[in-house]
Scaffold this active site. Sequence first.
Site, PDB file in Angstrom:
ATOM      1  CB  SER A 118     -79.869   9.976  32.164  1.00  0.00           C
ATOM      2  OG  SER A 118     -79.537  10.873  33.210  1.00  0.00           O
TER       3      SER A 118
ATOM      4  CG  HIS B 273     -79.495  14.419  37.436  1.00  0.00           C
ATOM      5  ND1 HIS B 273     -79.040  14.022  36.382  1.00  0.00           N
ATOM      6  CD2 HIS B 273     -80.200  13.507  37.873  1.00  0.00           C
ATOM      7  CE1 HIS B 273     -79.472  12.678  36.087  1.00  0.00           C
ATOM      8  NE2 HIS B 273     -80.299  12.273  37.077  1.00  0.00           N
TER       9      HIS B 273
ATOM     10  NE  ARG C  41     -87.275  11.183  37.140  1.00  0.00           N
ATOM     11  CZ  ARG C  41     -86.303  10.375  36.641  1.00  0.00           C
ATOM     12  NH1 ARG C  41     -86.189  10.635  35.458  1.00  0.00           N
ATOM     13  NH2 ARG C  41     -86.251   9.343  37.057  1.00  0.00           N
TER      14      ARG C  41
ATOM     15  CE  LYS D 238     -78.653   0.890  36.062  1.00  0.00           C
ATOM     16  NZ  LYS D 238     -79.108   2.341  36.487  1.00  0.00           N
TER      17      LYS D 238
HETATM   18  P1  ADP Z   1     -80.458   6.267  39.335  1.00  0.00           P
HETATM   19  O1  ADP Z   1     -79.919   5.441  38.251  1.00  0.00           O
HETATM   20  O2  ADP Z   1     -80.135   6.147  40.735  1.00  0.00           O
HETATM   21  O3  ADP Z   1     -81.994   6.367  39.078  1.00  0.00           O
HETATM   22  P2  ADP Z   1     -80.284   8.840  37.956  1.00  0.00           P
HETATM   23  O4  ADP Z   1     -78.952   9.496  37.495  1.00  0.00           O
HETATM   24  O5  ADP Z   1     -81.173   8.402  36.860  1.00  0.00           O
HETATM   25  O6  ADP Z   1     -79.854   7.587  38.903  1.00  0.00           O
HETATM   26  O7  ADP Z   1     -81.185   9.600  39.020  1.00  0.00           O
HETATM   27  C1  ADP Z   1     -80.582  10.025  40.404  1.00  0.00           C
HETATM   28  C2  ADP Z   1     -81.526  10.879  41.222  1.00  0.00           C
HETATM   29  O8  ADP Z   1     -82.070  12.062  40.312  1.00  0.00           O
HETATM   30  C3  ADP Z   1     -82.903  10.014  41.464  1.00  0.00           C
HETATM   31  O9  ADP Z   1     -83.277  10.353  42.686  1.00  0.00           O
HETATM   32  C4  ADP Z   1     -83.959  10.449  40.459  1.00  0.00           C
HETATM   33  O10 ADP Z   1     -85.198  10.281  40.627  1.00  0.00           O
HETATM   34  C5  ADP Z   1     -83.495  11.899  40.338  1.00  0.00           C
HETATM   35  N1  ADP Z   1     -83.890  12.411  38.847  1.00  0.00           N
HETATM   36  C6  ADP Z   1     -83.609  12.057  37.800  1.00  0.00           C
HETATM   37  N2  ADP Z   1     -83.987  12.933  36.657  1.00  0.00           N
HETATM   38  C7  ADP Z   1     -84.778  13.964  37.706  1.00  0.00           C
HETATM   39  C8  ADP Z   1     -85.231  15.167  36.999  1.00  0.00           C
HETATM   40  N3  ADP Z   1     -85.533  15.382  35.737  1.00  0.00           N
HETATM   41  N4  ADP Z   1     -85.574  15.926  38.021  1.00  0.00           N
HETATM   42  C9  ADP Z   1     -85.440  15.688  39.316  1.00  0.00           C
HETATM   43  N5  ADP Z   1     -85.092  14.453  39.840  1.00  0.00           N
HETATM   44  C10 ADP Z   1     -84.683  13.809  38.745  1.00  0.00           C
END
Ligand code: ADP
Length: 161
Positions: free
Chosen positions: A128, A17, A90, A41
């Site tokens: 996450s 992120h 990703r 959630k």
């Molecule tokens: P959501 O529940 O909206 O998927 P996340 O917090 O899991 O929320 O992810 C938010 C954004 O960050 C999404 O666009 C996701 O694809 C991106 N993201 C999550 N992990 C990574 C990572 N390791 N590298 C790059 N982008 C990521």
Amino acid sequence: MKRAVYPGSFDPVTLGHLDIIERSASLVDELIVGVLNNHAKTPLFSVEERVTMLQDATKDITNVRVETFSGLSVDFAKQCNAGFLVRGLRAITDFEYELQMAHTNRSMDSEIDTLFLTTNLKYAYISSTTVKEVAFYGGDITHFVPEAVIDRIYRRAEEKK
Ligand code: ADP
């Protein structure tokens, strides 16, 4: 003023992120990280805790601000006067869902475009969900999340045992 919104759950923020935040912040005048308050959630961290963790992790990036929102990302972006939604990609598995969301969002508001950034390869496998899993079993998360949030994640994982 070019403004973008990066929406997500950030439960918790990871280095993946943070990489997307740093790179998208360099493309716009202001980046607003939107922490989704999703009642459906059950997150490990409250929305306030997630905001604090993101603020700590991004404190050196001057054009980033962190806010919470509930509801649709496009509505939040409009409310913020932002022209772009930022999303990270990703792997191919992210692509189908993200493409569908981008089309849906664009059909709801044609003035807001989705900006996709491919993740830095070294963070491509981080999520996450896996961070929480590793922390819960006492594994090493130091290469997955910003330093500022490591202790908080271990503490919460301990409390949940
Ligand atoms: P959501 O529940 O909206 O998927 P996340 O917090 O899991 O929320 O992810 C938010 C954004 O960050 C999404 O666009 C996701 O694809 C991106 N993201 C999550 N992990 C990574 C990572 N390791 N590298 C790059 N982008 C990521």
